[in-house]
Design an enzyme around this catalytic site. Structure first.
Site, mmCIF file in Angstrom:
data_model
loop_
_atom_site.group_PDB
_atom_site.id
_atom_site.type_symbol
_atom_site.label_atom_id
_atom_site.label_comp_id
_atom_site.label_asym_id
_atom_site.label_seq_id
_atom_site.Cartn_x
_atom_site.Cartn_y
_atom_site.Cartn_z
ATOM 1 N N SER A 304 0.631 -0.834 0.098
ATOM 2 C CA SER A 304 0.167 0.662 0.186
ATOM 3 C C SER A 304 0.909 1.083 -0.137
ATOM 4 O O SER A 304 1.334 1.525 -1.311
ATOM 5 C CB SER A 304 -0.742 -0.447 1.122
ATOM 6 O OG SER A 304 -1.977 1.374 0.877
ATOM 7 N N LYS A 329 -0.541 -3.933 -3.230
ATOM 8 C CA LYS A 329 -2.340 -3.236 -3.114
ATOM 9 C C LYS A 329 -1.396 -1.596 -3.480
ATOM 10 O O LYS A 329 -1.190 -0.968 -3.101
ATOM 11 C CB LYS A 329 -2.515 -3.930 -1.593
ATOM 12 C CG LYS A 329 -3.687 -3.151 -0.959
ATOM 13 C CD LYS A 329 -3.605 -3.534 0.524
ATOM 14 C CE LYS A 329 -5.004 -2.307 0.261
ATOM 15 N NZ LYS A 329 -4.869 -0.824 -0.023
#
Length: 389
Positions: A304, A329
């Protein structure tokens, strides 16, 4: 099988997602009220189809509202709607769970102050004790064996389950509740009754290697992470190389990741992203340290916002990235408050690195592949980067 050290993973980890790439600092109530970011007209049309993010938000809200009107659980109805949407990272949290998640991004949690891992033989071993915590006050040390929690044996159990027991997740145990630990040190076995407490933890740790290299480890992008990194840089000699260790970093606040990038860049693009089809950009502030030799360490647990930072430093030629391919992600979530106070987080877009590389499902490929010897390789690379010739 040895497990990764961890302690205060928020409940959302155990419900299928990692720390989200958080763009919104407040809850939104849906596009119908005008509180979601409003794109320009062409983008609004593109997002208005059956699979559009706005449509998914509205469907979840509608399901929750209808359930409440029928005397049923809005949260359960929302969970079914999210499941039907096919949103890989979508999830629904109770009001308490979401508050815990927000606390975790602020570096706060409820627990006893233990980090643990599972050894190859299934034993659970304490790896770290937080100073000033209930565990520290009880004299528990790294290396102690954790045999039981509230009378239940923990040998062989996943370390995430053990952590959940310590925190009292099943009962939403608040600070002040008790938990009894069965412990062993050598031949001595004993029990300790601890009171859980509200604790804070630093997500950034700094150490200096014998050769002069500074290692800055960022466990997650919680509030204040960027300031801690900047402080570490300020205290590091100007000619000393830096290793930015992002291994196992599951993400966090995107603002902190961008501010961290600003510490190493002199302005410029960090990432682009879209929300409901509208294209946006994130830029670093000017004035960062652009000359210091820099290596970023990553692995499959780098996710992320940590992948966003890695991609920016790699694409901008600011750091050599060493390790293994990151998790992948690259989605953007925004929260919506439901009628019963629960919160639905749904994907509204995806981000790309400065060169246009899509991270979601692909990850970031390091410049140099490395496993357990990644830090040693980083030191070698920094020696070359720091060579004036």
């Amino acid at each position: 099988m040895s497990g990764r050290d961890l302690f205060c993973q928020p409940r959302r980890i155990r419900r299928g997602a990692a720390l989200t790439l958080v763009f919104a600092g407040v809850l939104v109530t849906g596009a119908a009220t005008g509180s979601l970011p409003q794109p320009d007209e062409p983008a609004r049309e593109a997002a208005s189809g059956p699979a559009g993010p706005r449509t998914r938000h509205e469907a979840v809200q509608r399901a929750a509202a209808e359930a409440m009107a029928d005397g049923k659980s809005p949260m359960e109805a929302a969970e079914r709607a999210v499941s039907r949407s096919g949103d890989r990272w979508g999830a629904v949290y109770s009001e308490d769970e979401y508050e815990e998640f927000r606390d975790s991004l602020d570096g706060r949690y409820t627990g006893v102050g233990l980090w643990a891992r599972r050894e190859r033989d299934g034993r659970i071993e304490v790896t770290k004790v937080q100073p000033g915590s209930p565990a520290a006050a009880a004299g528990i040390r790294a290396g102690d064996r954790l045999r039981s929690v509230d009378g239940g044996e923990v040998d062989g159990r996943p370390v995430t389950e053990v952590v959940s027991l310590l925190r009292g997740d099943a009962e939403d145990a608040p600070a002040g509740t008790t938990v009894t630990l069965g412990l062993q040190r050598g031949t001595r076995a004993w029990t300790e009754k601890l009171h859980r407490a509200r604790l804070s933890t630093d997500s950034v740790t700094v150490r200096r290697l014998p050769g002069g290299v500074t290692v800055i480890k960022i466990a997650a992008f919680t509030k204040g992470s960027a300031d801690a990194v900047r402080g570490a840089l300020h205290d590091t000699p100007a000619d000393a190389g830096v290793v930015l260790d992002l291994r196992g970093n599951s993400g966090g606040l995107v603002t902190e990741a961008v501010d961290t990038a600003s510490g190493f860049l002199d302005g410029g693009l960090v990432a682009t992203y879209d929300v409901d089809g509208a294209q946006r950009a994130l830029h670093a502030d000017s004035g960062g340290d652009t000359t210091r030799p820099l290596v970023a360490l990553v692995d499959g647990g780098t996710m992320s916002a940590a992948e966003m930072l890695t991609g920016a430093l790699q694409d901008r030629g600011r750091a050599v990235v060493i390790g293994s391919r990151t998790f992948g992600k690259g989605s953007v979530q925004m929260p919506t408050k439901l009628p019963d106070g629960s919160v639905a987080e749904l994907t509204v877009g995806h981000y790309r690195t400065p060169s246009g590389h899509a991270v979601d499902g692909r990850g970031v490929t390091p410049d140099l592949e490395a496993g357990p010897d990644a830090l040693r390789r980083a030191e070698t690379v920094l020696t070359g980067l720091g060579d004036p010739s």
